[in-house]
Design an enzyme around this catalytic site. Structure first.
Site, PDB file in Angstrom:
ATOM      1  N   SER A 439       0.925  -1.121   0.107  1.00  0.00           N
ATOM      2  CA  SER A 439       0.230   0.365   0.126  1.00  0.00           C
ATOM      3  C   SER A 439       0.497   1.082   0.389  1.00  0.00           C
ATOM      4  CB  SER A 439      -1.300  -0.150   1.053  1.00  0.00           C
ATOM      5  OG  SER A 439      -0.377  -0.790   2.474  1.00  0.00           O
ATOM      6  N   HIS A 460      -3.358  -3.755  -6.005  1.00  0.00           N
ATOM      7  CA  HIS A 460      -3.862  -2.820  -4.320  1.00  0.00           C
ATOM      8  C   HIS A 460      -4.815  -3.340  -3.900  1.00  0.00           C
ATOM      9  CE1 HIS A 460      -4.042   0.415  -1.371  1.00  0.00           C
ATOM     10  NE2 HIS A 460      -3.369  -0.339  -1.456  1.00  0.00           N
ATOM     11  N   GLU A 472      -6.788  -0.920  -7.012  1.00  0.00           N
ATOM     12  CA  GLU A 472      -6.134  -0.267  -8.196  1.00  0.00           C
ATOM     13  C   GLU A 472      -4.354  -1.603  -8.705  1.00  0.00           C
ATOM     14  OE1 GLU A 472      -5.498   3.879  -5.829  1.00  0.00           O
ATOM     15  OE2 GLU A 472      -4.504   1.931  -4.695  1.00  0.00           O
ATOM     16  N   ASN A 510      -4.830   6.285  -1.578  1.00  0.00           N
ATOM     17  CA  ASN A 510      -4.318   6.609  -0.171  1.00  0.00           C
ATOM     18  C   ASN A 510      -3.416   8.049  -0.440  1.00  0.00           C
ATOM     19  OD1 ASN A 510      -4.597   4.513   0.571  1.00  0.00           O
ATOM     20  ND2 ASN A 510      -3.477   3.296   0.461  1.00  0.00           N
TER      21      ASN A 510
HETATM   22  N1  LIG Z   1      -4.266  -4.152   6.194  1.00  0.00           N
HETATM   23  C1  LIG Z   1      -4.298  -3.825   5.406  1.00  0.00           C
HETATM   24  O1  LIG Z   1      -5.164  -2.715   5.267  1.00  0.00           O
HETATM   25  C2  LIG Z   1      -3.591  -3.329   3.999  1.00  0.00           C
HETATM   26  C3  LIG Z   1      -4.415  -2.598   3.207  1.00  0.00           C
HETATM   27  C4  LIG Z   1      -4.122  -2.790   1.855  1.00  0.00           C
HETATM   28  C5  LIG Z   1      -2.810  -3.252   1.489  1.00  0.00           C
HETATM   29  N2  LIG Z   1      -2.268  -4.341   2.098  1.00  0.00           N
HETATM   30  C6  LIG Z   1      -0.752  -4.569   2.233  1.00  0.00           C
HETATM   31  O2  LIG Z   1      -1.348  -5.876   2.331  1.00  0.00           O
HETATM   32  C7  LIG Z   1       0.693  -6.697   3.048  1.00  0.00           C
HETATM   33  C8  LIG Z   1      -0.205  -7.186   3.021  1.00  0.00           C
HETATM   34  O3  LIG Z   1      -0.489  -6.779   4.917  1.00  0.00           O
HETATM   35  P1  LIG Z   1      -1.892  -7.572   5.761  1.00  0.00           P
HETATM   36  O4  LIG Z   1      -1.927  -6.473   6.790  1.00  0.00           O
HETATM   37  O5  LIG Z   1      -2.085  -8.697   5.661  1.00  0.00           O
HETATM   38  O6  LIG Z   1      -0.318  -8.011   7.095  1.00  0.00           O
HETATM   39  P2  LIG Z   1      -0.513  -9.248   8.061  1.00  0.00           P
HETATM   40  O7  LIG Z   1       0.034  -8.926   8.804  1.00  0.00           O
HETATM   41  O8  LIG Z   1      -1.731  -9.507   8.045  1.00  0.00           O
HETATM   42  O9  LIG Z   1      -0.310 -10.796   7.105  1.00  0.00           O
HETATM   43  C9  LIG Z   1       1.332 -10.998   6.410  1.00  0.00           C
HETATM   44  C10 LIG Z   1       1.644 -12.689   6.450  1.00  0.00           C
HETATM   45  O10 LIG Z   1       2.424 -12.264   5.755  1.00  0.00           O
HETATM   46  C11 LIG Z   1       3.183 -14.253   6.078  1.00  0.00           C
HETATM   47  N3  LIG Z   1       4.548 -13.302   5.774  1.00  0.00           N
HETATM   48  C12 LIG Z   1       5.467 -12.949   5.836  1.00  0.00           C
HETATM   49  N4  LIG Z   1       7.212 -13.191   5.043  1.00  0.00           N
HETATM   50  C13 LIG Z   1       6.894 -13.833   4.360  1.00  0.00           C
HETATM   51  C14 LIG Z   1       7.099 -14.798   3.921  1.00  0.00           C
HETATM   52  N5  LIG Z   1       8.255 -14.310   3.792  1.00  0.00           N
HETATM   53  N6  LIG Z   1       6.764 -15.612   2.619  1.00  0.00           N
HETATM   54  C15 LIG Z   1       5.340 -15.646   2.924  1.00  0.00           C
HETATM   55  N7  LIG Z   1       4.434 -15.575   4.107  1.00  0.00           N
HETATM   56  C16 LIG Z   1       4.844 -13.915   5.069  1.00  0.00           C
HETATM   57  C17 LIG Z   1       3.010 -13.837   7.484  1.00  0.00           C
HETATM   58  O11 LIG Z   1       2.997 -14.491   8.346  1.00  0.00           O
HETATM   59  C18 LIG Z   1       1.597 -13.212   7.880  1.00  0.00           C
HETATM   60  O12 LIG Z   1       0.632 -14.324   7.595  1.00  0.00           O
HETATM   61  C19 LIG Z   1       1.325  -5.471   2.967  1.00  0.00           C
HETATM   62  O13 LIG Z   1       1.628  -5.396   2.264  1.00  0.00           O
HETATM   63  C20 LIG Z   1       0.197  -4.002   3.540  1.00  0.00           C
HETATM   64  O14 LIG Z   1       0.862  -2.725   3.013  1.00  0.00           O
HETATM   65  C21 LIG Z   1      -2.441  -3.783   3.841  1.00  0.00           C
END
Ligand SMILES: NC(=O)c1ccc[n+]([C@@H]2O[C@H](COP(=O)([O-])OP(=O)(O)OC[C@H]3O[C@@H](n4cnc5c(N)ncnc54)[C@H](O)[C@@H]3O)[C@@H](O)[C@H]2O)c1
Length: 719
Positions: A439, A460, A472, A510
């Site tokens: 993001s 995204h 996006e 954003n």
């Molecule tokens: N949470 C939100 O609101 C949101 C919205 C849009 C985008 N994002 C983006 O999405 C991505 C994930 O966010 P999230 O909120 O789901 O995070 P999260 O912490 O809930 O989940 C991340 C997961 O990735 C796993 N992980 C870490 N390293 C890894 C690897 N090398 N291989 C496989 N799995 C691995 C972790 O164990 C975890 O289960 C980030 O880049 C974040 O910026 C988040």
């Protein structure tokens, strides 16, 4: 369009009945059947022919389109009508043609397969008997209020008669289509049959009707049980008042059409004078159809239709690669959500996480959502099992060679992401694509981790993934057209709305939201209270939630982190209020740790504002020095200002349409305003610039609120 418009009468001999006339609809050169003026005029001509004939024993309406009965009125025509008089003419014509169907002296049947919406539903309501297929494409209803209008071809008058008051109000006020089973349950159709048997069963139905006299009928709903009898009779005022409360709650009073429809139903319910009832419906239709709100809602409909026809790469001929299976790296909040929406649409999903518990949580998340759908009877247990079986997972790269696309959703860290992307690419086919759900990080920078950056882009999603329609699609500097087209198509296949944006801090949504949230923090700093500001945005502007509630949803740590990234990227025009910086040391992360601007219960429902936050942030008791106009203008105009820069200086998107679609689908910007830039045009960019200059000076906000050079040059965003 050919002269016969694709409508024709076909005679067929049916045993024990005689000659039955099939009114076939297959609009020439159109994917769907829709009711334009030429089509309606042809329909009238054919109905006159049927009325004159002494040969026909019955009339059957049938569509020859594969999955559409009638999609509704022709929106292009509605858009072109600009005066009340023109609407009156069109509505009178529709009403009189459907009256002709009702008044024919032979029994009339509708044989329904596929979408039967708006005018299509009003047509079947004018028939005596209705039979439908149980196919998933068969969806029946009156969605007019979604476009800021109301059913005007007799729907408000006939539906309550056919299905009763309560079911009719549900259908008309929510503007949602019913699936075939539900439509049958409420009595909107008389028979529900398997799609393959529709024709044979219709013939049998006609024969049965003729065996018992071949009569016409005017189906009138008969309530069963004392309560239903009271609610459809002497206590109907209770139903109306509950319905009104429901509409006001759902629309906050910003949408006049459902209230007007309710008024029409109230005035015409059980009215024996059809002419007068239809007159009332017509007058009310014309009143709402000429409002700016209806035009804005139709604009949004156009935006969504536009996306259906696009490829994501205007002017370039590429064939998107068909995606059958995807991989997802990271089974957390986003990865789990993405797995659900993909499998829900029949796409095979392979999840990979370092942590087996995360995988188990993701399966559970998907299963819980499908179980909810099963409870609501949207899917059955067989479909549930089929969908669940589409998701598999593990901690290794098993099966990755078979995948067409991998979506990366791991921790937000450039170094880790680049490393994992390289490793993943080594385990995939060289023609397969990897996309990131980041993001806030640069897609171009991240693509350096991929051996073929052309096969890399951003995808995204917004949180919660199953609810937020926007995706996006971020084009990095080296992303190929083929990659964009494939991801654009995949997004649509997943039931989401794609908008292609150029790589840049915060992409589009954003980037525009952050100045709005940052400004709310300054309002707080200057003495406004959290609840007052949030209420202004919700009650007076129509946002689904105010900026403080939104920050709690996003995560206060995330907001601060991204604002700091923006400050680095954009300099002086981004500023963090001292209270925002003070938040960092309070341990308040928002909804995710149930500690933010608001209180949260153990089910994560938002409660009252946490009044201790003022002291925790070093603020004195709020005095609310500003009115709603200033609070709303400072936040919304800050978004418009940033949008002018993103649009004209950085070309983040190519058209104002994309901004409006993204803001409505990604942030819930009030649809009745038509989108951020439709709204900007309605108040005029010059007014926005003048107001911002005034606030910048009066509130000593400097560059933060100063109108940008780009904004000062705009006369209209839509040209
Ligand atoms: N949470 C939100 O609101 C949101 C919205 C849009 C985008 N994002 C983006 O999405 C991505 C994930 O966010 P999230 O909120 O789901 O995070 P999260 O912490 O809930 O989940 C991340 C997961 O990735 C796993 N992980 C870490 N390293 C890894 C690897 N090398 N291989 C496989 N799995 C691995 C972790 O164990 C975890 O289960 C980030 O880049 C974040 O910026 C988040």
């Amino acid at each position: 369009m050919s002269k016969d418009q694709g409508l024709k009468l076909v005679s067929r001999e049916i045993e024990d009945v005689g000659t039955v006339c099939f009114f076939e609809m297959d609009l020439v050169g159109e994917k769907v059947n829709k009711l334009s003026t030429p089509v309606m005029l042809k329909m009238r001509e054919l109905l006159q022919e049927v009325a004159r004939s002494t040969n026909y024993k019955a009339l059957v309406f049938v569509s020859k389109k594969p999955k559409i009965f009638i999609a509704g009125a022709d929106i292009d025509e509605i858009r072109a009508l600009d005066t009340k008089e023109k609407f009156e003419t069109a509505v009178s014509q529709g009403q009189s043609i459907f009256n002709m169907i009702e008044d024919l002296n032979i029994p009339t049947f509708a044989m329904i397969h596929g979408a039967c919406a708006g005018g299509g539903c009003e047509l079947i309501l004018a028939c005596d008997y209705r039979i439908s297929s149980d196919d998933s494409s068969t969806r029946i209803g009156l969605p007019e209020t979604q476009l800021g209008i109301l059913p005007g071809f007799g729907g408000c008058v006939r539906l309550p008669r056919v299905v009763g008051l309560q079911a009719a109000l549900d259908v008309i006020l929510a503007g949602k289509l019913l699936n075939a089973k539900k439509a049958n349950k409420v009595g909107l159709t008389d028979r529900l049959v398997h799609g393959n048997l529709l024709e044979a069963q219709t013939v049998q139905y006609i024969q049965e009707i003729f065996k018992s006299g071949g009569k016409k009928r005017r189906k009138t709903f008969q309530p069963v049980g004392l309560v239903a009898k009271l609610l459809e009779g002497p206590l109907k005022f209770v139903v109306f008042s509950q319905a009104k409360k429901g509409v006001l709650k759902a629309t906050s009073g910003f949408y006049p059409a459902p209230l007007k429809a309710l008024e029409v139903i109230q005035r015409t319910f059980k009215m024996s004078d059809r002419t007068r009832a239809l007159e009332i419906e017509k007058e009310s239709f014309c009143e709402v159809a000429t409002t700016e709100i209806s035009k804005n809602l139709i604009h949004i409909f156009d935006l969504t239709e536009m996306v259906k026809k696009q490829s994501g790469v205007p002017g370039v001929q590429v064939t998107p690669t068909e995606v059958k299976g995807i991989g997802i790296l990271g089974a957390g909040t986003m990865g789990g959500g993405i797995a659900f929406v993909a499998a829900d649409k029949g796409i095979k999903v392979r999840l990979k996480d370092l942590n087996p518990e995360a995988l188990a949580k993701a399966y559970k998340h998907a299963r819980d959502l499908w179980q909810k759908l099963m409870k609501k009877k949207v899917i059955d247990s067989y479909q549930l099992t089929q969908k669940i079986n589409l998701i598999s997972g593990g901690t290794d790269y098993a099966d990755f060679k078979t995948l067409d696309v991998v979506i990366e959703a791991i921790v937000e860290d450039m170094g880790i992401k680049q490393k994992v992307i390289g490793e993943t690419a080594a385990n995939m086919r060289s023609d397969a694509l990897i996309v990131t759900n980041t993001s806030s990080l640069s897609v171009t920078e991240m693509s350096k981790g991929h051996p073929h950056p052309a096969n890399f882009a951003g995808m995204h999603f917004f949180n919660p993934v199953h609810k937020m329609p926007l995706v996006e699609i971020i084009r990095g500097e080296k992303t190929s057209d083929q990659t964009i087209a494939t991801i654009f198509e995949l997004t649509k296949k997943m039931g989401k709305m794609p908008v292609v944006v150029k790589d840049g801090p915060g992409f589009l949504v954003n980037r525009l939201l952050l100045p709005y949230m940052a400004e709310a923090a300054f309002l707080l700093q200057e003495g406004m209270s959290i609840e007052v500001v949030d209420q202004f945005y919700v009650k007076e502007f129509g946002m689904p939630m105010g900026p403080f509630a939104l920050m709690d949803e996003v995560g206060l740590d995330v907001c601060i982190k991204v604002l700091k990234i923006f400050k680095k990227a954009f300099g002086d025009r981004v500023d963090l209020a001292p209270c925002m910086l003070a938040l960092e040391s309070t341990g308040r992360l928002g909804k995710k740790n149930r500690k933010g601007f608001y209180h949260y219960d153990d089910k994560d429902y938002r409660g009252e504002v946490d009044q201790s936050i003022y002291q925790a942030l070093g603020l004195s008791t709020p005095t609310n020095p500003y009115d709603s106009k200033e609070c709303i203008e400072r936040g919304v105009f800050a978004m418009i200002n940033e949008c002018a820069r993103a649009f004209y200086e950085d070309q983040i998107v190519k058209t104002p349409h994309e901004v409006d679609l993204a803001m409505i689908m990604g942030t819930g910007f009030p649809p009745f305003r038509g989108g951020l830039l439709k709204y900007a045009d309605s108040v005029k960019a010059s007014y926005v610039a003048t107001q911002l200059a005034g606030y910048s000076e009066k509130r000593k906000a400097g560059a933060r609120l100063a109108p940008s050079e780009a904004l000062k040059k705009v006369s209209n965003f839509y040209v």
